[in-house]
Design a protein around this motif. Structure first.
Motif, PDB file in Angstrom:
ATOM      1  N   TRP A 276      12.587 139.505 100.709  1.00 35.91           N
ATOM      2  CA  TRP A 276      11.261 139.372 100.068  1.00 35.91           C
ATOM      3  C   TRP A 276      11.120 138.003  99.420  1.00 35.91           C
ATOM      4  N   TYR A 277      12.170 137.645  98.671  1.00 33.82           N
ATOM      5  CA  TYR A 277      12.090 136.357  97.986  1.00 33.82           C
ATOM      6  C   TYR A 277      12.433 135.201  98.911  1.00 33.82           C
ATOM      7  N   ILE A 284       5.002 133.940  94.254  1.00 36.25           N
ATOM      8  CA  ILE A 284       5.889 135.098  94.111  1.00 36.25           C
ATOM      9  C   ILE A 284       6.342 135.175  92.659  1.00 36.25           C
ATOM     10  N   LEU A 287       9.397 133.283  90.681  1.00 35.42           N
ATOM     11  CA  LEU A 287       9.891 132.229  91.552  1.00 35.42           C
ATOM     12  C   LEU A 287       9.988 130.894  90.832  1.00 35.42           C
ATOM     13  N   MET A 296      17.081 138.411  88.906  1.00 29.53           N
ATOM     14  CA  MET A 296      17.199 139.056  90.220  1.00 29.53           C
ATOM     15  C   MET A 296      18.653 139.430  90.531  1.00 29.53           C
TER      16      MET A 296
END
Length: 339
Positions: A276-277, A284, A287, A296
């Protein structure tokens, strides 16, 4: 020239003069290849020539005589009838001998020396032998003498393999397992053939035998029935051990698949987060934050730990089939106590 043994006063004795014509019952011991030339009856000759190709004992009533062949299982040594390690070779030939029984004469056809040893032992021990049928009975009993020891050895092998499997050790002696299977198959054919031979001697040839000889052959048949019952029990036990071996293989395969499933399940959400990242979008969340990466990482660790805790509570991390083995040990213990 054939070696001739005569029965005198209820004992066997070698008699060189017997070839000149004696009224006493006699046993002729011929080498198999040469002995066939001495058989005049074509039907008898045909039966005895089958000895080289026979895989199990058999006998036939032909007129006033009984002709037959006794084929020993390959798992018995040619020399002594005991188990031989060389017999594990499937190409090794089984020892055998042929016989031709008449009311007062027993002719033997032997290339392996089986009959020589038995008759010489009867002479040396002074065993009571009243008729030629008694000599044949001794020859038929000789291979049965070592059968209990052979069956015990096979059972001991199966018990050792079973113990190793119950302990979770799959690396057993598979060569020994297959050798035991061949032993059981060979003995099954041998027992069935010997049962047929004894049936012919006790039933179809009853007019050639006295009452005592018929009773003795019946006793040998009962002994063979007991060995057959024990063999049947060993065959069932062998199937159980092979089933246990297959179960252990399945447990190990299931354990490997379970490990792969757990690892894949743990990394599935982590792979989702990283993919996803890994997309090239500027907006995002986290980010652009300086603390976004540590957050994360911490989130991935929490997810992995949470899954491991859940899996452990549900028993999904118990690999190796320990629970199944403990259950089987308890069942086997109860079975031993019942016996």
């Amino acid at each position: 020239m054939a070696q001739i043994w005569v029965i005198r006063s209820g004992r066997l004795a070698a008699d060189a003069a017997a070839s000149e014509g004696t009224a006493e019952a006699r046993v002729e011991l011929l080498q198999y290849a040469k002995g066939l030339d001495a058989v005049d009856d074509p039907a008898v000759h045909e039966v005895l020539t089958q000895a080289e190709h026979a895989t199990a004992p058999f006998a036939e009533r032909l007129g006033s005589c009984v002709a037959g062949v006794v084929v020993l299982p390959v798992c018995m040594s040619r020399a002594s009838g005991k188990v031989s390690d060389k017999a594990l070779d499937k190409t090794s030939a089984a020892a055998r001998f042929g016989f031709l029984l008449q009311p007062d004469t027993l002719m033997l056809f032997d290339d392996h020396g089986i009959c020589d040893r038995v008759i010489e032992r009867l002479v040396a021990d002074g065993v009571s032998v009243e008729t030629v049928a008694s000599v044949l009975r001794a020859l038929l009993c000789a291979p049965l003498r070592e059968q209990p020891e052979l069956l015990t050895r096979v059972r001991d092998d199966l018990e050792v393999i079973e113990e190793r499997l119950l302990e979770g050790r799959v690396r057993v002696d598979r060569a020994r397992m297959m050798a035991d299977v061949r032993h059981l198959i060979g003995l099954d054919a041998f027992y069935q053939g010997m049962s047929d031979v004894l049936e012919v001697l006790s039933d179809e040839a009853s007019d050639m035998l006295g009452s005592d000889d018929r009773k003795r052959f019946a006793a040998v048949a009962r002994r063979l029935d007991r060995l057959s019952a024990r063999l049947e029990s060993l065959q069932d036990y062998n199937l159980q051990v092979h089933g246990l071996y297959q179960e252990e293989i399945d447990i190990q395969q299931n354990s490997v698949m379970q490990w792969l499933t757990v690892v894949a399940t743990i990394f599935m959400p982590l792979t989702f987060i990283t993919s996803w990242y890994g997309m090239n979008f500027k907006n995002i969340p986290l980010l652009g934050a300086s603390w976004g990466y540590p957050v994360m990482v911490a989130m991935c660790v929490v997810i992995a730990v949470a899954q491991i805790v859940v899996f452990r509570r549900r028993g999904w991390l118990s690999f190796g089939g320990g629970k199944e083995r403990r259950t089987r040990r308890r069942r086997r213990g109860k079975g031993d106590d019942a016996r």
